[in-house]
Write an enzyme that holds these catalytic residues in place. Structure first.
Site, short mmCIF file in Angstrom:
data_model
loop_
_atom_site.label_atom_id
_atom_site.label_comp_id
_atom_site.label_asym_id
_atom_site.label_seq_id
_atom_site.Cartn_x
_atom_site.Cartn_y
_atom_site.Cartn_z
N TYR A 1 -8.45 -2.18 5.61
CA TYR A 1 -9.50 -2.25 4.59
C TYR A 1 -9.82 -0.79 4.28
O TYR A 1 -10.39 -0.08 5.11
CB TYR A 1 -10.72 -2.98 5.15
CG TYR A 1 -11.86 -3.09 4.16
CD1 TYR A 1 -12.16 -4.29 3.54
CD2 TYR A 1 -12.63 -1.97 3.85
CE1 TYR A 1 -13.21 -4.39 2.64
CE2 TYR A 1 -13.67 -2.06 2.94
CZ TYR A 1 -13.95 -3.26 2.34
OH TYR A 1 -14.98 -3.35 1.44
N GLY B 1 0.82 -1.21 0.00
CA GLY B 1 0.00 0.00 0.00
C GLY B 1 0.85 1.26 0.00
O GLY B 1 2.08 1.21 0.01
N GLN B 2 0.17 2.40 0.01
CA GLN B 2 0.86 3.69 -0.12
C GLN B 2 1.76 3.97 1.09
O GLN B 2 2.95 4.24 0.95
CB GLN B 2 -0.16 4.82 -0.21
CG GLN B 2 -1.22 4.62 -1.29
CD GLN B 2 -2.12 5.84 -1.40
OE1 GLN B 2 -1.75 6.80 -2.05
NE2 GLN B 2 -3.27 5.81 -0.78
N VAL B 3 1.17 3.92 2.29
CA VAL B 3 1.92 4.29 3.50
C VAL B 3 2.90 3.18 3.87
O VAL B 3 4.06 3.45 4.21
CB VAL B 3 0.94 4.58 4.67
CG1 VAL B 3 1.70 4.83 5.96
CG2 VAL B 3 0.07 5.80 4.33
N TYR C 1 -16.61 2.49 7.15
CA TYR C 1 -15.14 2.53 7.20
C TYR C 1 -14.67 3.31 8.42
O TYR C 1 -13.83 2.83 9.20
CB TYR C 1 -14.61 3.16 5.91
CG TYR C 1 -13.16 3.56 5.96
CD1 TYR C 1 -12.14 2.61 5.90
CD2 TYR C 1 -12.78 4.90 6.07
CE1 TYR C 1 -10.80 2.98 5.96
CE2 TYR C 1 -11.45 5.29 6.12
CZ TYR C 1 -10.47 4.32 6.06
OH TYR C 1 -9.14 4.70 6.13
N TRP D 1 -6.44 12.07 3.65
CA TRP D 1 -6.32 12.32 2.21
C TRP D 1 -4.94 11.88 1.65
O TRP D 1 -4.19 12.67 1.08
CB TRP D 1 -6.56 13.80 1.91
CG TRP D 1 -7.94 14.31 2.20
CD1 TRP D 1 -8.87 13.76 3.05
CD2 TRP D 1 -8.57 15.48 1.65
NE1 TRP D 1 -10.01 14.52 3.06
CE2 TRP D 1 -9.86 15.57 2.21
CE3 TRP D 1 -8.16 16.45 0.74
CZ2 TRP D 1 -10.73 16.61 1.88
CZ3 TRP D 1 -9.03 17.48 0.42
CH2 TRP D 1 -10.30 17.55 0.98
N ASP E 1 -9.02 10.58 9.40
CA ASP E 1 -9.89 11.74 9.63
C ASP E 1 -11.38 11.33 9.58
O ASP E 1 -12.22 12.04 10.09
CB ASP E 1 -9.62 12.82 8.58
CG ASP E 1 -9.68 12.29 7.14
OD1 ASP E 1 -9.15 11.19 6.90
OD2 ASP E 1 -10.26 12.94 6.26
N LYS F 1 -12.58 1.85 11.68
CA LYS F 1 -11.27 2.36 12.09
C LYS F 1 -11.32 2.82 13.55
O LYS F 1 -10.37 2.62 14.31
CB LYS F 1 -10.82 3.51 11.18
CG LYS F 1 -10.56 3.10 9.72
CD LYS F 1 -9.38 2.17 9.56
CE LYS F 1 -8.06 2.85 9.88
NZ LYS F 1 -6.92 1.91 9.63
N1 LIG Z 1 -5.81 6.43 1.79
C1 LIG Z 1 -6.26 7.45 2.48
O1 LIG Z 1 -6.70 8.47 1.95
C2 LIG Z 1 -6.22 7.41 4.00
C3 LIG Z 1 -6.70 8.52 4.70
C4 LIG Z 1 -6.66 8.50 6.09
C5 LIG Z 1 -6.15 7.38 6.75
N2 LIG Z 1 -5.72 6.33 6.03
C6 LIG Z 1 -5.21 5.16 6.79
O2 LIG Z 1 -3.83 5.11 6.54
C7 LIG Z 1 -3.39 3.74 6.50
C8 LIG Z 1 -2.64 3.46 5.22
O3 LIG Z 1 -3.51 3.66 4.12
P1 LIG Z 1 -3.01 3.50 2.61
O4 LIG Z 1 -3.58 4.64 1.85
O5 LIG Z 1 -1.54 3.21 2.59
O6 LIG Z 1 -3.82 2.18 2.21
P2 LIG Z 1 -3.73 1.36 0.84
O7 LIG Z 1 -2.80 2.02 -0.11
O8 LIG Z 1 -5.13 1.09 0.44
O9 LIG Z 1 -3.05 0.00 1.30
C9 LIG Z 1 -3.71 -0.88 2.17
C10 LIG Z 1 -2.76 -1.99 2.50
O10 LIG Z 1 -3.42 -2.87 3.41
C11 LIG Z 1 -3.25 -4.18 2.93
N3 LIG Z 1 -4.36 -5.04 3.33
C12 LIG Z 1 -5.67 -4.86 3.07
N4 LIG Z 1 -6.38 -5.91 3.54
C13 LIG Z 1 -5.47 -6.77 4.08
C14 LIG Z 1 -5.55 -8.03 4.69
N5 LIG Z 1 -6.73 -8.65 4.84
N6 LIG Z 1 -4.43 -8.62 5.17
C15 LIG Z 1 -3.24 -8.02 5.01
N7 LIG Z 1 -3.07 -6.83 4.42
C16 LIG Z 1 -4.18 -6.21 3.96
C17 LIG Z 1 -3.23 -4.06 1.43
O11 LIG Z 1 -2.68 -5.22 0.88
P3 LIG Z 1 -3.14 -5.77 -0.57
O12 LIG Z 1 -2.30 -4.99 -1.56
O13 LIG Z 1 -2.80 -7.21 -0.53
O14 LIG Z 1 -4.60 -5.49 -0.71
C18 LIG Z 1 -2.34 -2.82 1.28
O15 LIG Z 1 -0.99 -3.15 1.39
C19 LIG Z 1 -4.65 2.90 6.70
O16 LIG Z 1 -4.75 2.56 8.06
C20 LIG Z 1 -5.78 3.83 6.34
O17 LIG Z 1 -6.97 3.50 7.03
C21 LIG Z 1 -5.72 6.32 4.68
#
Ligand SMILES: NC(=O)c1ccc[n+]([C@@H]2O[C@H](COP(=O)([O-])OP(=O)(O)OC[C@H]3O[C@@H](n4cnc5c(N)ncnc54)[C@H](OP(=O)(O)O)[C@@H]3O)[C@@H](O)[C@H]2O)c1
Length: 298
Positions: free
Chosen positions: A60, A10-12, A124, A149, A101, A128
């Protein structure tokens, strides 16, 4: 120090896996290593891996789909973090976890402080928030990082979507009444690395935050403002685009399954106290990512 990082696809997670390598051996735990849909298997897997720190950005994150997949969202975002936190508490291993957020209601126009009341509008956001509560209940050493974001040069995110659509269409209609801070994954990884590098290291940073901290880019804008900056930034770097008009629209004109907060501003004063500096403005974070994208041929 063995630093287990989940969500490395994932991104982070991907940004963290790179950045935290300066502080120990990063053990990347993709879904194939640690499947968060199977919380009962998490303890035994962690016994085998035996990390000294757990960093859990995996989640998720399909905000709209979660409205139809409530159980799955809660397993991954609440029950799996509970299992991670219980193991971490038993072993006295620090846990860094990520939240959003979307735990806030989005009312008003003042930036949310960590101590403000939560009120998620979506499944969602609720899942969280339940993850946060489960981690607190386990009562181990933990730090919950609420961010907003998020985007990165790769992956599925708003930046990539606007880049694609701006190359295909003359007109884009973008929501202009949701306000927040677009935050590059690199800004988050830099802040977390600063926690590891700070005097007293991670335990001291965790203590100074009291276990919950906002980490986001400074400043704020709307999705329309962000899209405009992306298009102008790409054009300024010589990228040809088809788009001619970016029309601001209201949230009501762009119905989605999940409701989003109108006000996603996160107060960053606690983070600034712990880091001793502010994070870069969202526009500076965007400029860095666009420079990298253009340099790598996009
Ligand atoms: N994206 C946003 O805008 C945003 C905003 C605020 C907070 N956040 C939080 O920041 C954190 C990082 O977000 P992100 O944007 O990096 O998310 P992301 O790019 O969607 O990546 C999610 C990661 O979680 C993994 N994952 C999902 N389901 C899984 C499972 N069942 N078992 C193991 N791994 C699993 C995915 O693996 P796969 O590649 O195998 O699916 C992927 O590596 C999260 O906690 C999110 O809630 C995100």
């Amino acid at each position: 120090m063995r630093i287990l990082v989940t969500g490395v696809t994932g991104q982070v997670g991907s940004a963290l896996a790179t950045k935290l390598a300066a502080f120990g051996t990063v053990v990347p735990a993709a879904r194939t290593v640690l499947d968060l849909t199977q919380p009962q298997d998490i303890g035994p897997r962690l016994d085998e891996i035996s990390p000294d720190v757990i960093v859990n950005p995996a989640a998720y994150t399909a905000v709209d789909r979660a409205e139809d997949e409530r159980d799955l969202a809660f397993v991954v975002n609440a029950e799996a973090p509970r299992a991670l936190a219980q193991w971490a508490a038993r072993r006295r291993v620090p846990l860094l976890h990520f939240s959003t957020d979307y735990v806030y209601s989005g009312h008003g126009s003042v930036a949310w402080k960590e101590c403000d009341e939560t009120g998620p509008l979506s499944v969602y956001g609720a899942s969280k928030l339940a993850g946060e509560a489960a981690i607190r209940e386990a009562a181990g050493q933990h730090l919950i990082v609420r961010t907003s974001w998020v985007y990165a040069p790769t992956g599925s995110n708003f930046l990539r979507t606007i880049m694609r659509l701006a190359g295909e269409r003359e007109e884009l209609r973008i929501v202009a009444d949701q306000i927040g801070a677009p935050t590059s994954a690199a800004i988050i990884a830099d802040a977390l690395a600063a926690f590891f590098a700070s005097a007293g290291g991670l335990p001291s940073a965790i203590e100074r935050t009291g276990g919950l901290v906002h980490v986001a880019a400074a400043g704020s804008t709307s999705w329309h403002g962000f899209a405009t900056a992306i298009v102008e930034g790409l054009r300024a770097r010589g990228v040809p685009l088809k788009v001619e008009r970016l029309l601001p629209i209201g949230t009501a004109d762009y119905p989605t399954k999940a409701q989003r907060p109108i006000n996603s501003r996160l107060d960053l004063s606690k983070l600034e106290q712990v880091l001793g500096r502010s994070t870069p403005d969202w526009s500076a974070g965007l400029a860095t990512v666009l420079d990298d994208l253009v340099a790598s041929g996009i």
